[in-house]
Write a protein that holds these residues in place. Structure first.
Motif, PDB file in Angstrom:
ATOM      1  N   PRO A 236       0.622  -1.087   0.221  1.00  0.00           N
ATOM      2  CA  PRO A 236      -0.400   0.063   0.212  1.00  0.00           C
ATOM      3  C   PRO A 236       0.343   1.432   0.461  1.00  0.00           C
ATOM      4  O   PRO A 236       2.213   1.385   0.481  1.00  0.00           O
ATOM      5  CB  PRO A 236      -0.714  -0.079   1.559  1.00  0.00           C
ATOM      6  CG  PRO A 236      -0.655  -1.733   1.413  1.00  0.00           C
ATOM      7  CD  PRO A 236       0.953  -1.746   1.034  1.00  0.00           C
ATOM      8  N   GLU A 252      -3.319  -3.920  -7.823  1.00  0.00           N
ATOM      9  CA  GLU A 252      -2.901  -3.300  -8.334  1.00  0.00           C
ATOM     10  C   GLU A 252      -3.268  -3.728 -10.153  1.00  0.00           C
ATOM     11  O   GLU A 252      -2.534  -5.094 -10.128  1.00  0.00           O
ATOM     12  CB  GLU A 252      -1.691  -2.795  -8.624  1.00  0.00           C
ATOM     13  CG  GLU A 252      -0.681  -3.381  -8.726  1.00  0.00           C
ATOM     14  CD  GLU A 252       0.624  -2.060  -9.020  1.00  0.00           C
ATOM     15  OE1 GLU A 252       0.873  -1.277  -9.207  1.00  0.00           O
ATOM     16  OE2 GLU A 252       2.130  -3.038  -9.442  1.00  0.00           O
ATOM     17  N   TYR A 275      -4.798   1.202 -12.008  1.00  0.00           N
ATOM     18  CA  TYR A 275      -6.381   0.835 -10.757  1.00  0.00           C
ATOM     19  C   TYR A 275      -5.716   0.252  -9.851  1.00  0.00           C
ATOM     20  O   TYR A 275      -4.087  -0.905  -9.775  1.00  0.00           O
ATOM     21  CB  TYR A 275      -6.861  -0.078 -11.793  1.00  0.00           C
ATOM     22  CG  TYR A 275      -7.643   0.434 -12.487  1.00  0.00           C
ATOM     23  CD1 TYR A 275      -7.988   1.178 -13.049  1.00  0.00           C
ATOM     24  CD2 TYR A 275      -6.796  -0.111 -13.831  1.00  0.00           C
ATOM     25  CE1 TYR A 275      -9.509   1.650 -13.295  1.00  0.00           C
ATOM     26  CE2 TYR A 275      -7.644   0.262 -14.914  1.00  0.00           C
ATOM     27  CZ  TYR A 275      -8.693   1.236 -14.302  1.00  0.00           C
ATOM     28  OH  TYR A 275      -9.153   2.010 -16.394  1.00  0.00           O
ATOM     29  N   THR A 276      -5.379   0.966  -8.195  1.00  0.00           N
ATOM     30  CA  THR A 276      -5.037   0.405  -7.473  1.00  0.00           C
ATOM     31  C   THR A 276      -6.584   0.013  -6.128  1.00  0.00           C
ATOM     32  O   THR A 276      -7.634   0.666  -5.963  1.00  0.00           O
ATOM     33  CB  THR A 276      -3.779   1.423  -6.019  1.00  0.00           C
ATOM     34  OG1 THR A 276      -3.572   1.836  -7.679  1.00  0.00           O
ATOM     35  CG2 THR A 276      -3.422   0.158  -5.542  1.00  0.00           C
ATOM     36  N   ASP A 277      -6.502  -1.484  -6.154  1.00  0.00           N
ATOM     37  CA  ASP A 277      -6.921  -1.869  -5.311  1.00  0.00           C
ATOM     38  C   ASP A 277      -7.741  -1.007  -3.584  1.00  0.00           C
ATOM     39  O   ASP A 277      -7.121  -0.987  -3.376  1.00  0.00           O
ATOM     40  CB  ASP A 277      -6.974  -3.362  -4.953  1.00  0.00           C
ATOM     41  CG  ASP A 277      -8.729  -3.748  -4.366  1.00  0.00           C
ATOM     42  OD1 ASP A 277      -9.926  -2.899  -4.124  1.00  0.00           O
ATOM     43  OD2 ASP A 277      -8.640  -4.967  -3.659  1.00  0.00           O
ATOM     44  N   SER A 278      -9.029  -0.693  -3.160  1.00  0.00           N
ATOM     45  CA  SER A 278      -9.126   0.058  -2.391  1.00  0.00           C
ATOM     46  C   SER A 278      -8.914  -0.308  -0.802  1.00  0.00           C
ATOM     47  O   SER A 278      -8.857   0.158  -0.042  1.00  0.00           O
ATOM     48  CB  SER A 278     -10.262   1.006  -2.231  1.00  0.00           C
ATOM     49  OG  SER A 278     -12.051   0.079  -3.023  1.00  0.00           O
ATOM     50  N   TYR A 301     -13.130  -6.222  -8.834  1.00  0.00           N
ATOM     51  CA  TYR A 301     -13.428  -5.010  -8.343  1.00  0.00           C
ATOM     52  C   TYR A 301     -13.153  -4.583  -9.554  1.00  0.00           C
ATOM     53  O   TYR A 301     -13.501  -3.889 -10.124  1.00  0.00           O
ATOM     54  CB  TYR A 301     -13.341  -5.588  -7.164  1.00  0.00           C
ATOM     55  CG  TYR A 301     -13.135  -3.865  -6.621  1.00  0.00           C
ATOM     56  CD1 TYR A 301     -14.598  -3.264  -6.905  1.00  0.00           C
ATOM     57  CD2 TYR A 301     -12.088  -3.379  -6.375  1.00  0.00           C
ATOM     58  CE1 TYR A 301     -14.251  -1.799  -6.333  1.00  0.00           C
ATOM     59  CE2 TYR A 301     -12.040  -1.845  -6.397  1.00  0.00           C
ATOM     60  CZ  TYR A 301     -13.158  -1.283  -6.317  1.00  0.00           C
ATOM     61  OH  TYR A 301     -13.390   0.642  -5.775  1.00  0.00           O
TER      62      TYR A 301
ATOM     63  N   GLN B 125      -8.334   9.841   1.233  1.00  0.00           N
ATOM     64  CA  GLN B 125      -6.480   8.845   1.127  1.00  0.00           C
ATOM     65  C   GLN B 125      -6.140  10.398   0.298  1.00  0.00           C
ATOM     66  O   GLN B 125      -7.146  10.585  -0.820  1.00  0.00           O
ATOM     67  CB  GLN B 125      -6.952   7.625   0.281  1.00  0.00           C
ATOM     68  CG  GLN B 125      -5.646   7.554   0.049  1.00  0.00           C
ATOM     69  CD  GLN B 125      -5.307   5.745  -0.367  1.00  0.00           C
ATOM     70  OE1 GLN B 125      -5.914   5.050   0.453  1.00  0.00           O
ATOM     71  NE2 GLN B 125      -4.868   6.263  -1.926  1.00  0.00           N
ATOM     72  N   ASP B 129       3.642   7.630  -3.183  1.00  0.00           N
ATOM     73  CA  ASP B 129       4.984   6.922  -2.827  1.00  0.00           C
ATOM     74  C   ASP B 129       5.180   6.111  -3.850  1.00  0.00           C
ATOM     75  O   ASP B 129       5.236   7.041  -5.365  1.00  0.00           O
ATOM     76  CB  ASP B 129       4.096   5.369  -2.157  1.00  0.00           C
ATOM     77  CG  ASP B 129       5.499   4.297  -1.472  1.00  0.00           C
ATOM     78  OD1 ASP B 129       6.144   5.073  -0.865  1.00  0.00           O
ATOM     79  OD2 ASP B 129       4.833   3.618  -0.822  1.00  0.00           O
ATOM     80  N   ARG B 144      -8.142   9.354  -3.015  1.00  0.00           N
ATOM     81  CA  ARG B 144      -9.841   8.668  -2.417  1.00  0.00           C
ATOM     82  C   ARG B 144     -10.846   9.811  -1.795  1.00  0.00           C
ATOM     83  O   ARG B 144     -10.645  10.725  -1.175  1.00  0.00           O
ATOM     84  CB  ARG B 144      -9.541   8.096  -2.528  1.00  0.00           C
ATOM     85  CG  ARG B 144     -10.589   6.831  -2.634  1.00  0.00           C
ATOM     86  CD  ARG B 144      -9.749   5.365  -2.009  1.00  0.00           C
ATOM     87  NE  ARG B 144      -9.595   5.096  -3.009  1.00  0.00           N
ATOM     88  CZ  ARG B 144      -8.764   4.069  -2.519  1.00  0.00           C
ATOM     89  NH1 ARG B 144      -8.046   3.568  -1.449  1.00  0.00           N
ATOM     90  NH2 ARG B 144      -8.712   3.214  -3.578  1.00  0.00           N
ATOM     91  N   GLU B 164     -12.414   8.022  -7.317  1.00  0.00           N
ATOM     92  CA  GLU B 164     -10.392   7.425  -6.711  1.00  0.00           C
ATOM     93  C   GLU B 164      -8.996   7.682  -8.359  1.00  0.00           C
ATOM     94  O   GLU B 164      -9.503   7.401  -9.337  1.00  0.00           O
ATOM     95  CB  GLU B 164     -10.670   5.862  -7.207  1.00  0.00           C
ATOM     96  CG  GLU B 164     -11.502   5.399  -5.856  1.00  0.00           C
ATOM     97  CD  GLU B 164     -11.458   3.742  -6.176  1.00  0.00           C
ATOM     98  OE1 GLU B 164     -11.920   3.118  -6.599  1.00  0.00           O
ATOM     99  OE2 GLU B 164     -10.406   3.647  -5.145  1.00  0.00           O
ATOM    100  N   PHE B 166      -5.625   8.485  -9.569  1.00  0.00           N
ATOM    101  CA  PHE B 166      -4.278   7.566  -9.319  1.00  0.00           C
ATOM    102  C   PHE B 166      -3.861   8.330 -10.088  1.00  0.00           C
ATOM    103  O   PHE B 166      -4.214   8.813 -11.597  1.00  0.00           O
ATOM    104  CB  PHE B 166      -4.547   6.426  -9.790  1.00  0.00           C
ATOM    105  CG  PHE B 166      -4.962   5.093  -8.836  1.00  0.00           C
ATOM    106  CD1 PHE B 166      -4.361   5.515  -7.344  1.00  0.00           C
ATOM    107  CD2 PHE B 166      -6.210   4.794  -8.924  1.00  0.00           C
ATOM    108  CE1 PHE B 166      -4.636   4.850  -6.789  1.00  0.00           C
ATOM    109  CE2 PHE B 166      -6.492   4.289  -8.165  1.00  0.00           C
ATOM    110  CZ  PHE B 166      -6.136   3.812  -6.897  1.00  0.00           C
TER     111      PHE B 166
END
Lengths: 318, 223
Positions: A236, A252, A275-278, A301, B125, B129, B144, B164, B166
């Motif tokens: 994360p 991801e 995309y990164t999972d929440s 998802y 959020q 990083d 987010r 969200e 990114f």
């Protein structure tokens, strides 16, 4: 200083030219007027040697031995060459929209061919420098040469590294879990179902080839190409890097989407997406038998997210 | 003669340290975040409305002190905490307000009454990083938020969705500080530059605003 040679010039006369060492001498035999006053000058350019100036022909102090200069040049060239080779891999561009969709073009779409390509299969990237991101050459060296040396030396360091990379082992362990969604076909089928359910395009069909001519033959006027550049588990954001089953991990997916008109070949929409999972889990959760199917569920998802975003991007209701 | 050489050597060492002094961490890196819109307003095709906009911080406590860590590019060790010069909630509010106003809508701040549309944004959020990806460092930013939007007039139901945003960009590993100055030590101690971090955070903010504006659920509230 015997490197001075004479050659014939075009005019028939003779002129003196310097070969490389002589040129270097000429470069470094400059007169530093304050060199006697400033110590650092003498330290950097020691002048114990004498040489003949290429310009004046007079004997002068030589600050650097020409062999040192030559060696330095060779080293500099080698370093540059090696650096260029190491860093020659093109950096992928930033994420985001590359080509904005035109509502007029989008409204003309009748049937879309969905084509999915997977460049890199499922991998675990929990280490800062992960085994999964090695070049093929590095991978080959570590895998094959490492194992060979390792077997020769009964556990040599390279062999040990190749056999005991925590990311590699975790990736191997999770392969069966990732299998239901770890192929272009599986991702394509899942995405097709979602595209059809959400009615993103009037008609959608799964195609194997990116060929525009083949698409046209099948009555497909637009190709939607999803290229999965990487997918797997990553730590994360802003977390400490950890190993073992307690290490935090997030799903991801890095992908490129393109919508291409099969008639004109025009790219109607293009976007690089990460995309990164929440939700955040531990690596052990994904391996756990109690949470069987967790990885595949999180992947569904993310595929839903792709579907929603595509819908938002291409259908901007005025 | 020997003494002179020793003095010369000391001078060189001091010069070297001066050149590499920027490598040392000061524990905190303050970044300036700005939303720079491009092209036409993303909500300009919708009916001009008066919007009450409220942004609330719902992030976990541990994420409120800093928005990420600046890492050494080669080894990945933490170098400094990244802190925004302006509170993140204000940054998001300012960015959304700028985009709405650019698209022809009027935005009311909290306490200025209720407009035709109310938009509540709960920031969950706001992070950045970096991670090694082969010979590159990938810097990833993420914003987010959960959004609740409803029209104060008409029969449009309340909508709830998550945005969200990114954004990722790549920099060369170990080359953020010239090797000629720092040698191997310079390479290993080099860290992701402030300019890169700011670029990624501003890109993330732009991406967040974009995804917020193109969300179909939100656009339906404006009709």
């Amino acid at each position: 200083m015997e490197t001075v040679s004479t050659i014939g010039s075009r005019g028939g006369g003779k002129e003196t030219v310097s070969t490389q060492p002589k040129l270097l001498v000429a470069l470094y035999c400059r007169d530093y007027s304050r060199h006697t006053e400033q110590t650092y000058c003498q330290w950097v350019f020691p002048h114990e040697n004498l040489c003949v100036s290429a310009k004046t022909g007079e004997q002068e102090r030589h600050y650097v031995d020409d062999s040192i200069v030559q060696r330095a040049r060779i080293y500099a060239f080698t370093i540059l060459l090696v650096s260029a080779l190491i860093l020659s891999g093109c950096a992928p561009g930033p994420s985001g929209t590359i080509i904005e969709p035109d509502p007029e073009d989008i409204s003309r779409i009748k049937k879309v061919g969905l084509c999915v390509k997977v460049q890199k299969g499922f991998a675990v990237r929990l280490g800062y420098v992960s085994n999964a991101d090695r070049h093929w050459l590095e991978q080959m060296l570590v895998d094959n040469l490492g194992r060979f040396l390792g077997s020769l030396a009964y556990g040599g360091p390279l062999g040990w590294v190749s056999e005991h990379s925590s990311d590699r082992n975790a990736g191997e362990a999770l392969k069966p879990e990732a299998a239901p969604v770890d192929s272009a076909e599986a991702i394509g089928r899942a995405l097709l179902r979602k595209f059809q359910t959400d009615k993103i395009f009037p008609a959608v069909d799964l195609v194997q080839s990116q060929s525009l001519a083949a698409a046209k033959e099948h009555g497909i006027d637009t190709l939607f190409i999803l290229t999965v550049r990487r997918w797997g588990l990553r730590p994360p954001l802003a977390s400490k890097y950890a190993t073992g089953d307690k290490a935090a991990a997030q799903l991801e997916l890095g992908a490129n989407h393109r919508l291409i008109s099969s008639a004109t070949g025009k790219v109607l929409w293009e976007r690089n997406e990460l995309y990164t999972d929440s939700e955040c889990y531990s690596l052990g959760d994904f391996k756990s038998k109690n949470k069987k199917g967790l990885l595949a569920r999180r992947m569904w998802y993310v595929l839903q997210l792709i579907c929603d975003r595509t819908s938002n991007e291409v259908h901007r209701t005025p | 003669m020997k003494l002179k050489r020793v003095i010369g050597f000391i001078i060189l060492c001091v010069l070297y340290l001066l050149l590499c002094a920027g490598c040392a961490s000061n524990g905190e890196m303050k970044v300036a975040l700005n939303y720079t819109p491009s092209g036409t307003g993303l909500l300009s095709a919708l009916k001009p409305s008066v919007v009450s906009l409220r942004v609330v911080d719902q992030r976990p406590e541990e994420q409120r002190n800093n928005i990420g860590v600046q890492r050494n590019t080669v080894l990945g060790t933490e170098n400094a905490a990244i802190v925004s010069k302006t509170p993140e909630v204000q940054v998001v509010h300012k960015a959304l307000k700028a985009e709405l106003e650019r698209s022809g809508h009027r935005v009311l701040n909290p306490g200025q009454g209720y407009g035709e549309i109310t938009v509540d944004v709960e920031l969950t959020q706001f992070l950045i990083d970096s991670k090694a990806m082969r010979e590159h460092i990938e810097i990833v930013g993420s914003i987010r938020a959960d959004v609740v939007a409803f029209a104060n007039t008409g029969n449009v139901p309340q909508v709830l969705f998550t945005v969200e945003g990114f954004y990722s960009d790549f920099v060369q590993m170990g080359w953020s500080r010239p090797i000629i100055f720092g040698g191997l030590w310079g390479m290993f101690s080099s860290s992701t530059r402030k300019s890169h971090i700011e670029k990624v955070l501003n890109g993330t903010l732009a991406e967040f605003v974009r995804l917020f504006c193109i969300e179909q659920k939100l656009r339906k509230v404006f009709i």
